[in-house]
Structure formats: structure tokens, C-alpha cells
Design a protein around this motif. Sequence first.
Motif, short mmCIF file in Angstrom:
data_model
loop_
_atom_site.label_atom_id
_atom_site.label_comp_id
_atom_site.label_asym_id
_atom_site.label_seq_id
_atom_site.Cartn_x
_atom_site.Cartn_y
_atom_site.Cartn_z
N LYS A 170 -63.90 6.06 -59.23
CA LYS A 170 -62.63 6.34 -58.55
C LYS A 170 -61.46 5.61 -59.20
CE LYS A 170 -62.51 7.40 -54.24
NZ LYS A 170 -62.56 7.39 -52.76
N TRP A 230 -60.46 7.91 -61.87
CA TRP A 230 -59.65 9.00 -61.33
C TRP A 230 -58.18 8.58 -61.25
CZ3 TRP A 230 -62.44 11.37 -56.45
CH2 TRP A 230 -63.68 11.90 -56.85
N LEU A 263 -68.11 9.53 -47.10
CA LEU A 263 -67.72 8.72 -48.24
C LEU A 263 -67.67 7.26 -47.80
CD1 LEU A 263 -66.04 11.62 -48.60
CD2 LEU A 263 -65.35 10.46 -50.69
N CYS A 282 -58.82 13.87 -46.98
CA CYS A 282 -59.39 12.86 -47.85
C CYS A 282 -58.79 12.96 -49.25
CB CYS A 282 -60.92 13.02 -47.93
SG CYS A 282 -61.72 11.75 -48.94
N THR A 312 -60.21 12.65 -51.92
CA THR A 312 -61.13 13.36 -52.82
C THR A 312 -60.99 14.87 -52.69
OG1 THR A 312 -62.94 13.19 -51.21
CG2 THR A 312 -62.77 11.46 -52.87
N GLN A 313 -59.96 15.33 -52.02
CA GLN A 313 -59.48 16.72 -52.06
C GLN A 313 -59.99 17.61 -50.94
OE1 GLN A 313 -60.06 18.71 -55.89
NE2 GLN A 313 -57.93 19.34 -55.93
N TYR A 332 -54.73 2.98 -56.39
CA TYR A 332 -54.37 3.99 -55.41
C TYR A 332 -53.04 3.66 -54.74
CZ TYR A 332 -58.70 6.37 -56.22
OH TYR A 332 -59.69 7.08 -56.83
N ARG A 371 -51.62 10.11 -54.04
CA ARG A 371 -53.01 9.71 -54.27
C ARG A 371 -53.08 8.37 -55.00
NH1 ARG A 371 -56.09 14.44 -53.29
NH2 ARG A 371 -54.82 16.33 -53.45
#
Length: 218
Positions: free
Chosen positions: A17, A20, A51, A97, A99-100, A205, A216
Motif C-alpha cells: 500500500k 500504491w 481489510l 474504501c 482500495t476502490q 496517504y 487517496r
Amino acid sequence: MADEEPSGIRQKLVETKQAWARAGRLLTGQTATPEQRLPPGQRLVTDFPVLDLGIQPDVAKETFRLTVDGLVENPVTIDWAWLNELPQEERRNDIHCVTQWSRYDNSWTGVPVQALLDLVRLKPGARFVSFEAHDGYTTNLTMEDFARPENLLAHSWEGQPLTRQHGGPLRVVVPHLYLWKSTKWVRKISFLSQNKPGFWEVRGYHDRGDPWLEERYG
């Protein structure tokens, strides 16, 4: 083959993450207003994905304690019986979330944030909130984002006690921000004069996480 240790799972998840965030993965570059029900870059799901950081704490109601401290006149440690004596309300909202995925029309029951604020009585200068979970997770909010009327300390989802995998026995629900701001397995809430970025905020983040502005990453 033996199962991988939780610490190893956690490290791999965190590294993925963080990558990401560095790559700006999932970003569409779009913004919207909440009148557009599905925020930019999100996909609608009907299940409830799980998650976490590779650990799902097993917190018994008999040993449950929620500490509320910091800039308050009345710091408290709330056990399960006391929690259920506080005002209880229901909320229905959508969740989103980072994560989409998004899920519509979730029904929650719990203690409204205003009831907690009435109990502890904030001191002047309380502008931020820090949350700590039983798995060591932390995150942060401004008072403006925490004190909104739709927010809850939720112990039930869809009419049933909140399961361990979804943050039971108690989690924070802040539906207008990405779900990483809704701390699962919450054990401590501290009111502060200065911002205190949490676990994901210090790992790339966004400090706030508004889904419609696609906040995000920081």
C-alpha cells in the motif's frame, strides 16, 4: 506449509500500500460532489470486503475498555455496560474504501459522537482527534470531521453485533471520508490541540481522505 506469521503478512501489506501511494495507484484525477453518490474511481460492491493489517484482535466484551482523554474536562474509561447505557442511535449510510470499493445503504447502531462529546466535555483548544486500535493501528481527524451528526461509535451492523473481522466489538464510523478513517477495534480516543497523523497518513496517504475529492494520497 505453515501459515505465514501475522507480522510478515502485515509487512507485505504495508509495503504494497505504500507502493500504491508512491505510484498514485487508482487515481483518476477526477473530483465530484456528494450528490454524485459513487465517488470518482470507486466501484460498487454488495459484499463487505475485509481489510486489516493482518491481525484481527479478539476483544471480549467482558474486558472491553474505551479510554477517552486529552483536552477534556471529564476523561473516562468506558466498559461495555457503560457503553450500552449511553444514548443509542441508528444510521444508514454509504461507505467508501481507498482500495476502490464502495457499499451503499449500511445500517449501523451505536453511540452518536455528540453523546460522547457531551460526556467528556471538550476543553478550549481541542481541534484534532487521534484514534488508537487494539491492533496498534492509529489514525486522525479534525474535530469538524469527527463531530458530524452522521458519525457513530458503532457496535452493530445490519441489526447484528459487529463481527470481529469488521472491527467488533466497537468501531468508529465516519462515512464521509475513506474508510481507513473509521478505526476498527477502537480502544482509545484522544482530543488534541495539534494534528497527529496516524499509521497510513505517515506512509503516504492523505491527511483527510475525502472520497469525492479523491484524496487517496498526500
